[in-house]
Scaffold this motif. Structure first.
Motif, PDB file in Angstrom:
ATOM      1  N   GLN A 746      44.049 -10.360 -22.397  1.00  0.00           N
ATOM      2  CA  GLN A 746      43.085  -9.455 -21.767  1.00  0.00           C
ATOM      3  C   GLN A 746      42.009 -10.268 -21.071  1.00  0.00           C
ATOM      4  O   GLN A 746      41.358 -11.112 -21.685  1.00  0.00           O
ATOM      5  CB  GLN A 746      42.451  -8.534 -22.794  1.00  0.00           C
ATOM      6  CG  GLN A 746      41.558  -7.460 -22.164  1.00  0.00           C
ATOM      7  CD  GLN A 746      40.868  -6.617 -23.221  1.00  0.00           C
ATOM      8  OE1 GLN A 746      39.950  -7.094 -23.892  1.00  0.00           O
ATOM      9  NE2 GLN A 746      41.309  -5.382 -23.381  1.00  0.00           N
ATOM     10  N   VAL A 748      38.617  -9.928 -19.127  1.00  0.00           N
ATOM     11  CA  VAL A 748      37.486  -9.040 -18.858  1.00  0.00           C
ATOM     12  C   VAL A 748      36.697  -9.626 -17.695  1.00  0.00           C
ATOM     13  O   VAL A 748      36.213 -10.758 -17.776  1.00  0.00           O
ATOM     14  CB  VAL A 748      36.595  -8.871 -20.096  1.00  0.00           C
ATOM     15  CG1 VAL A 748      35.427  -7.935 -19.780  1.00  0.00           C
ATOM     16  CG2 VAL A 748      37.405  -8.331 -21.266  1.00  0.00           C
ATOM     17  N   ILE A 927      35.388  -1.901 -23.738  1.00  0.00           N
ATOM     18  CA  ILE A 927      36.547  -2.757 -23.501  1.00  0.00           C
ATOM     19  C   ILE A 927      37.664  -2.317 -24.449  1.00  0.00           C
ATOM     20  O   ILE A 927      37.429  -2.161 -25.648  1.00  0.00           O
ATOM     21  CB  ILE A 927      36.196  -4.237 -23.736  1.00  0.00           C
ATOM     22  CG1 ILE A 927      35.073  -4.666 -22.775  1.00  0.00           C
ATOM     23  CG2 ILE A 927      37.424  -5.118 -23.542  1.00  0.00           C
ATOM     24  CD1 ILE A 927      34.506  -6.035 -23.077  1.00  0.00           C
ATOM     25  N   ASP A 929      40.418  -2.241 -27.171  1.00  0.00           N
ATOM     26  CA  ASP A 929      40.642  -3.166 -28.288  1.00  0.00           C
ATOM     27  C   ASP A 929      42.123  -3.208 -28.646  1.00  0.00           C
ATOM     28  O   ASP A 929      42.951  -2.550 -28.026  1.00  0.00           O
ATOM     29  CB  ASP A 929      39.787  -2.768 -29.493  1.00  0.00           C
ATOM     30  CG  ASP A 929      39.998  -1.312 -29.909  1.00  0.00           C
ATOM     31  OD1 ASP A 929      40.972  -0.687 -29.411  1.00  0.00           O
ATOM     32  OD2 ASP A 929      39.193  -0.799 -30.703  1.00  0.00           O
ATOM     33  N   ARG A 933      44.681 -11.642 -27.116  1.00  0.00           N
ATOM     34  CA  ARG A 933      43.666 -12.663 -26.854  1.00  0.00           C
ATOM     35  C   ARG A 933      42.819 -12.275 -25.648  1.00  0.00           C
ATOM     36  O   ARG A 933      43.338 -11.952 -24.579  1.00  0.00           O
ATOM     37  CB  ARG A 933      44.338 -14.010 -26.613  1.00  0.00           C
ATOM     38  CG  ARG A 933      43.336 -15.160 -26.416  1.00  0.00           C
ATOM     39  CD  ARG A 933      43.990 -16.503 -26.660  1.00  0.00           C
ATOM     40  NE  ARG A 933      44.942 -16.862 -25.621  1.00  0.00           N
ATOM     41  CZ  ARG A 933      44.648 -17.617 -24.578  1.00  0.00           C
ATOM     42  NH1 ARG A 933      43.422 -18.076 -24.420  1.00  0.00           N
ATOM     43  NH2 ARG A 933      45.578 -17.928 -23.694  1.00  0.00           N
ATOM     44  N   ARG A 934      41.523 -12.333 -25.820  1.00  0.00           N
ATOM     45  CA  ARG A 934      40.590 -11.940 -24.765  1.00  0.00           C
ATOM     46  C   ARG A 934      39.999 -13.186 -24.116  1.00  0.00           C
ATOM     47  O   ARG A 934      39.564 -14.112 -24.808  1.00  0.00           O
ATOM     48  CB  ARG A 934      39.485 -11.063 -25.347  1.00  0.00           C
ATOM     49  CG  ARG A 934      38.501 -10.529 -24.323  1.00  0.00           C
ATOM     50  CD  ARG A 934      37.534  -9.558 -24.977  1.00  0.00           C
ATOM     51  NE  ARG A 934      38.231  -8.362 -25.460  1.00  0.00           N
ATOM     52  CZ  ARG A 934      37.696  -7.447 -26.247  1.00  0.00           C
ATOM     53  NH1 ARG A 934      36.442  -7.595 -26.664  1.00  0.00           N
ATOM     54  NH2 ARG A 934      38.388  -6.401 -26.638  1.00  0.00           N
ATOM     55  N   THR A 936      37.604 -14.620 -20.444  1.00  0.00           N
ATOM     56  CA  THR A 936      36.623 -14.150 -19.459  1.00  0.00           C
ATOM     57  C   THR A 936      36.760 -14.821 -18.100  1.00  0.00           C
ATOM     58  O   THR A 936      35.948 -14.582 -17.215  1.00  0.00           O
ATOM     59  CB  THR A 936      35.194 -14.388 -19.977  1.00  0.00           C
ATOM     60  OG1 THR A 936      35.038 -15.778 -20.281  1.00  0.00           O
ATOM     61  CG2 THR A 936      34.930 -13.541 -21.206  1.00  0.00           C
TER      62      THR A 936
END
Length: 953
Positions: A746, A748, A927, A929, A933-934, A936
């Motif tokens: 993911q 963001v 965001i 959930d 794995r997030r 940026t």
């Protein structure tokens, strides 16, 4: 002479019965017209005027795989009732959502999509245009569903309440769009008595129910008044002969009611005379620097054989020697300029000159205005020139004579809109006609282009403002004072003069004889260590045109942000350096482009082949010995930086897709990295870069079209001086992020907009034809239902789409939603729920329809020489030297049955998905959930992943 005896009674009954049958079967056609067409046009045409006043143009193309239709109604947002901003636009939305004959709101969308088609519509100030295409054998059923929009729409109350949200979402999507914001300011300063001053898009506020005036009742009244057969123009293109198309179209559309609607003239001026001259200052969202000068002129659309404004637009917008733009560039004031008619209405038109300014141009914008009015004064002094008019007329006539076919849906839509303005015989040739030199009309129009009659709009950061526009809250200011005209008065500028005769107009329009051994696909006609040239004469599209494409490959166009930025800036400098002579070439039908791509720099020349060699030699002379001006370098670099900075003003979905692309492609860089690199480059660095680039370059080229075999040697000789000797340096592979089975990422991202955006990318399991086919099938199966469920039923947003998105042929599927009303978590959850329902809702018959539709799309034939050239060029880039990529993909699609494809979908997209979700959380800040794995930034994603290595391009 004996009298004849009366016929026997049975014979009388037969005659009477025959007469009754003839009366019952009376044709609904009042009049037939055969439009004048191009000699190169192999379509058959027939224009019908039905008894209800509706005009229908029928087009027969026996070879088409796609049928298409468009209906244009002479009504638009300029006809909104007072206080009902957006009503015409809202009605356009509503007509898609069920009719008496087909009440299911999803029926039209589903039928068109399952049979290989697409559909859309638009609302402008004067027009509402509806259009669709479909696999040709399904035209009759598709057209019946389409016709019901204009016969008996439901305008269901439930969907009236829901679809207002879609209009609101479209309105909110444009809140940061500078074109929409600029229109809001223009409408705010217009004459309030002019119909165009009304809000165009609509919102929940303007479309709300009111005491005694529910919006559905207003919709019905608007529809009954304006949607009249006599105000409609229809175009239908199909594979059937004209007689069969007439039998299909005439009885069906004869059922459209005729209310004898006549649009009222718009007598009010767009700007009140006492308000001119007017200067408006606008603060943009982006770092836009623009000067627009608007003039009210008469409505010349009925004088389409003379086209006085086309004559003036051509001269004012010219970019060659003596032009206004060249004078502005030499003073460092501008980067670009366009001129022509924009808004038109029943009674007038707005002629606009739009200048893209430099920073200096903003500071000295009144100098820009003085130069503009000096150019206009020169045109008045010189007077209308017959030779210039005849030159334009000749170019237009050549273009019509050799007009090529394009994509059917776009063609029918454009024709339907134009039919309102041309006599029936001229509906095809009307846009090209310039056969009546009318100096009095040109002089009349020129007389309106004076400082005292100008409305000037300066858009730039930091300009003085003192108010806000009503719907988009745009900061702007207004000054109206007679003294403005004297500040913009003409001055004497010696460099401004009329253009020279155009040396690039094709003189030899003959066709080169086809060689006996002309191959079925391009073959390598020249192969040396540094040069490879593919060649084929155009057999299927016999016009005096050709496509000359050269790919200069170099390892120096990728690798890091500095190399990418240098290549971008270098190609921009070269394009600018040749503009003064390539502009006349473009006017003469010779298109030219020079651009950076993944493996190098591409040069393309296409169009009439007669003067291509002349243009190529001039281009290569400049490439070999460029004389870059330092001030132009600074301006172009600043313009590139400004364009990258303006990414924040793009639509949120576009920004998110850009971020997704950056995360997937190695060698792709975001705006911040490229801006930093550009600011670190000076002119000396670019000159050094150019030397290094050409020292290691190789060339691959394609010649396809109206060329003799000798053109290969001519091209090779032209390229020889550019290409060095010695070994060709190795090119690094192109790399695409390789997501592991079951891996979920993911990203963001920060998009400065209130709307939430979710772009969910699901990568295919591999790069085989089977993987590509399965992923493309997934998009085909999903796209209609995804739109219908998440947009129409759940009203999550205006932008809702599911589509196939391969990157260098690594297959991928994207689900995309921009939502003003729901947070990103809700949107992602709705996407999940939809994916869970794909297989349960897909029976075998629907699967077969989708498979057939996709195969038809893949195998759709090229419409013209340039579409075929593009296919050849892409095949060469992908190393598909058998030129059979379409056949292989279609075969792979056909190899799937429903159960095999369902197993692939279940395993690859549901049980073990290779998932990358890019999220812009918007104002709600939520965001999704449980995603995995997030990260940026795109760099973090690419740092620790395997890649697909692609040896192409």
């Amino acid at each position: 002479m004996p009298l004849r005896s009366a016929p026997p009674l049975p014979a009388l009954l037969v005659l009477l019965f025959s007469a009754l049958l003839a009366a019952c079967a009376a044709s609904p056609v009042r009049e037939y017209t055969e439009p004048a067409k191009s000699e190169a046009d192999d379509y058959a045409y027939r224009l019908l005027t039905l008894e209800n006043g509706l005009q229908a143009l029928l087009i027969s193309d026996p070879d088409t795989r796609k049928a298409a239709a468009s209906l244009d109604v002479m009504v638009g947002s300029g006809d909104n009732p007072p206080g009902r901003g957006g009503l015409a636009h809202f009605l356009e939305h509503m007509l898609f959502l069920g009719t008496d004959k087909y009440p299911d709101a999803a029926e039209y969308e589903r039928y068109i999509t399952e049979h290989g088609g697409s559909r859309n519509a638009y609302t402008s100030f004067e027009h509402t245009n509806y259009f669709f295409d479909i696999n040709a054998s399904y035209l009759e059923e598709g057209l019946d569903r389409f016709a019901q929009f204009f016969i008996a729409p439901r305008l269901d109350a439930d969907y009236v309440d829901r679809e207002k949200n879609a209009v609101q979402a479209e309105y909110q999507m444009g809140l940061k769009s500078d074109p929409r914001r600029g229109l809001d300011v223009l409408q705010a300063v217009m004459n309030p008595a002019h119909p165009y001053s009304q809000f165009s898009v609509g919102s929940l506020e303007t479309l709300a129910d009111r005491p005694g005036a529910p919006v559905r009742e207003d919709l019905l009244a608007f529809y009954r008044k304006h949607y009249s057969a006599n105000a409609m123009r229809l175009v239908v293109l199909g594979a059937e002969p004209l007689e069969e198309l007439e039998k299909l179209v005439a009885p069906l559309f004869a059922r459209v009611p005729n209310h004898d609607y006549e649009p009222e003239p718009m007598a009010e001026p767009l700007f009140e005379p006492a308000s001119l001259p007017m200067k408006v200052t606008v603060q943009p969202q982006a770092t836009l620097r623009q000067l627009q000068v608007n003039f009210q002129v008469p409505d010349y659309r009925s004088r389409y054989r003379a086209k006085p404004m086309a004559y003036l637009g051509n001269l004012i917008g010219h970019e060659g020697e003596g032009s206004l733009l060249l004078a502005l560039k030499r003073e460092g004031l501008a980067e670009g300029l366009s001129a022509g008619e924009g808004l038109s209405w029943r009674g007038g038109s707005l002629f606009s000159v739009t200048v893209s300014l430099t920073e200096r141009g903003v500071a000295e914008h009144e100098r820009v205005l003085r130069l503009l009015f000096s150019y206009l004064a020169m045109l008045r002094e010189e007077g209308p020139q017959r030779w210039l008019y005849e030159e334009q007329s000749e170019l237009a006539a050549i273009d019509f004579r050799f007009r090529e076919h394009g994509e059917p849906m776009g063609y029918v839509s454009a024709l339907a809109g134009g039919m309102h303005y041309y006599a029936p015989r001229d509906v095809l040739q009307g846009p090209y006609l310039m056969e009546r030199f009318a100096p009095e009309l040109i002089e009349e129009a020129l007389d309106r282009l004076r400082p005292a009659l100008a409305q000037v709009v300066l858009t730039a950061p930091g300009v003085p403002v003192d108010r806000e526009s009503p719907h988009y809250e745009v900061p702007f200011g207004v000054t109206t004072a007679p003294a403005l005209a004297s500040r913009w008065a003409p001055t004497d500028v010696a460099s401004l003069h009329l253009p020279a005769p155009n040396a690039f107009i094709a003189e030899d329009l003959s066709l080169v004889p086809l060689a006996a051994d002309n191959p079925e696909t391009p073959t390598i006609a020249l192969d040396t260590p540094r040069t490879r040239i593919w060649f084929r004469q155009g057999k299927d599209f016999r016009t005096p045109r050709g496509a000359l494409y050269v790919n200069f490959r170099s390892p120096l166009v990728s690798g890091d942000a500095r190399a990418v930025a240098a290549a971008m800036l270098y190609t921009r400098l070269l394009t600018d350096a040749v503009n003064s002579f390539t502009y006349p070439a473009r006017l003469a039908g010779l298109d030219f482009s020079l651009y950076k791509h993944a493996r190098g720099v591409s040069l393309r020349i296409s169009g009439y082949n007669d003067k291509q060699q002349v243009l190529l030699e001039q281009l290569l002379d400049t490439v070999q010995a460029p004389a870059f001006d330092r001030s132009r370098f600074e301006s172009l670099r600043a313009d590139l930086v400004r364009g990258l900075e303006n990414a924040v003003a793009k639509r949120p979905v576009s920004q998110v897709i850009d971020d997704l692309r950056e995360a997937l492609l190695y060698g792709a860089y975001g705006e911040a990295a490229l801006i930093e690199a550009l600011r670190g480059l000076d002119l000396a660095a670019i000159e050094d870069y150019a030397d290094a680039f050409w020292a290691g370059v190789s060339a691959e080229a394609l010649l396809y079209g109206n060329y003799p075999q000798s053109a290969v040697a001519e091209l090779a000789a032209a390229l020889a001086d550019l290409l060095p000797a010695g070994d060709v340096p190795a090119l690094p592979p192109l790399e695409v992020l390789r997501i592991g089975a079951g891996e979920s990422l993911q990203f963001v991202t920060d998009v400065p907009h209130d709307d939430a955006v979710v772009s969910w990318y699901l990568q295919g399991a591999g790069d085989s034809w089977r993987d590509r086919a399965a992923t493309a099938l997934a998009a085909q199966v999903m796209k209609s239902g995804f739109f219908q469920e998440l947009r129409t039923e759940q009203q999550l947003g205006y932008v809702v789409s599911a589509f196939s998105w391969p990157q260098f042929d690594i297959p991928g599927l994207v689900l995309l939603v921009q939502s003003p009303s729901h947070d990103a978590g809700h949107v992602a959850g709705a996407m999940e729920e939809f994916l869970d329902e794909v297989l349960p809702s897909l029976d075998n018959s629907r699967f077969q329809r989708h498979r057939e539709a996709l195969v038809a799309e893949i195998e759709e034939p090229d419409k013209n020489l340039f579409e075929r050239a593009e296919f050849y060029w892409q095949s060469i880039a992908k190393r598909q030297y058998a030129f059979d990529g379409r056949r292989q993909l279609a075969a792979a699609v056909n190899d799937f049955d429903r159960d095999e494809w369902a197993a692939y979908f279940r395993e690859v997209f549901r049980e073990q998905p290779r998932s990358l979700q890019v999220v812009a959380p918007g104002a709600r800040g939520v965001i999704p959930d449980n995603i995995g794995r997030r990260v940026t930034n795109a760099t973090a994603i690419k740092a620790d992943h395997d890649t697909w290595s692609v040896d192409q391009y």
